[in-house]
Design a protein around this motif. Sequence first.
Motif, short mmCIF file in Angstrom:
data_model
loop_
_atom_site.label_atom_id
_atom_site.label_comp_id
_atom_site.label_asym_id
_atom_site.label_seq_id
_atom_site.Cartn_x
_atom_site.Cartn_y
_atom_site.Cartn_z
N GLU A 1 -78.73 57.35 90.31
CA GLU A 1 -79.05 56.36 89.04
C GLU A 1 -80.06 55.29 89.49
OE1 GLU A 1 -78.98 57.45 86.19
OE2 GLU A 1 -77.19 58.60 85.79
N ARG B 1 -73.08 52.55 84.43
CA ARG B 1 -73.61 52.97 85.82
C ARG B 1 -74.93 52.74 86.07
NH1 ARG B 1 -71.31 58.26 85.47
NH2 ARG B 1 -73.21 58.98 85.14
N ARG B 2 -75.74 53.15 84.95
CA ARG B 2 -77.48 53.38 85.22
C ARG B 2 -77.65 51.73 85.52
NH1 ARG B 2 -76.96 57.20 80.52
NH2 ARG B 2 -76.83 59.27 81.56
N ARG C 1 -69.89 53.86 79.51
CA ARG C 1 -69.71 53.76 80.99
C ARG C 1 -70.67 54.63 81.68
NH1 ARG C 1 -64.70 55.62 81.15
NH2 ARG C 1 -63.58 53.60 81.06
N ARG C 2 -71.51 55.47 81.18
CA ARG C 2 -72.52 56.08 82.15
C ARG C 2 -73.95 54.95 81.82
NH1 ARG C 2 -70.79 60.84 79.09
NH2 ARG C 2 -72.49 60.58 77.50
N ALA D 1 -72.64 59.50 91.95
CA ALA D 1 -73.10 59.33 90.51
C ALA D 1 -74.14 57.83 90.41
CB ALA D 1 -72.25 59.26 89.56
N GLU E 1 -67.37 57.01 76.76
CA GLU E 1 -68.00 57.82 77.86
C GLU E 1 -69.47 57.56 78.15
OE1 GLU E 1 -66.31 59.17 80.52
OE2 GLU E 1 -64.74 58.23 79.41
N ASP F 1 -78.87 58.47 76.87
CA ASP F 1 -77.77 58.10 76.12
C ASP F 1 -77.82 56.81 74.95
OD1 ASP F 1 -75.39 60.02 76.99
OD2 ASP F 1 -75.25 58.72 78.54
#
Length: 382
Positions: A73, A127-128, A123-124, A69, A120, A111
Amino acid sequence: MADELIKGLEGVLAAESELSSIDGDAGRLIYLGYDIEDLARHASYEEVVYLLWHGDLPTRSQLDSFTEAMTAERVVDESIVETVRRLADSDERPMAAMRTAVSMLSSTDPDADAAAQDHEAARRKARRITAKIPTILAAYDRVRQGEEPIDPDPDLGLAANFLYMLTGERPDEIAAETFDQSLILHADHGLNASTFTAMVVGSTMADLYASVTAGIGALSGPLHGGANQDVMEVLFEIDESDRDPLAWVEQATEEGRRIPGFGHRVYNVKDPRAKILQARSEELAASGDDTWYEITTTIEDYLTEEKGLVEKGIAPNVDFYSGSVYYQLGIPIDMYTPIFAMSRAAGWTAHVLEYQADNRLIRPRGRYVGPDDRDYVPIDER
């Protein structure tokens, strides 16, 4: 006690956190209960990022999914790459260029409109941010060197991929492991100035892009980031002087000159991260130029054994060895602080996510010491 002024908030408890703990007297740093030496020796940066965001080390399948994941990104939208090109062409400073580009990342985030309470989605975003900053930094440096940016390699881990995108060459195992360790060592470090800044912004329920951009701004100040660059510049000065390093440092201390990389706001003994990077510096020196390792160890031996600085609570910090390690890896010295931010993005986002889960707006008081009872005088009568 409530009205006591503590400048710099030194020693003031402002939050509770499970993420990292520092024992300045014992020279110990832990992430969620794991000693930093164990993590640096055995874990990857991706494992540590997972630990900070999820509270536990991942299983093999969890790490594989997480790494996949993160890798997906890494690509940065062309509109942001074009901005990075313009910043590099205009000789914008690396930290300022990164600050601008990271702030822009929200414009392409699917997002972007998600509420901060959507953990959530947050958190994405984390990550990005963490995956894309290496691509941004490498592209910036390539462009200012007159080279084209290099696309991320999905077969390389985050640390090795950054070195590849920066230099155009896949790093050998020692270089990749060394840089990976360095990222682990810088991933988090309690409630330092940039982390607290990111948390203050996050406490308003602003999104992660605002928090990380603020963290970058705080880290850009010379009292927080940049010491490893200062160390390397001193090493250059010693090397170019053609003097014996011991004679140089003796004269420098006699003149009252401060040697960068010594002393820390929290540690009273040698920074545990400095111990780890010193070993990596020695390993790199064994397979290449040992100049920088010899100079740094000479300085440390003199200041600790001859001048007794450790007994005074002044010991080598992480910056004392990270500068020469980065230089041995072929990283330009003005990229050292941006790399600090690249690693620390994991910690900044982890602290914001943790704080927002039980949020209270951070709003300290300031003691008013201005004048009282002044009468307003119309402007024509002043």
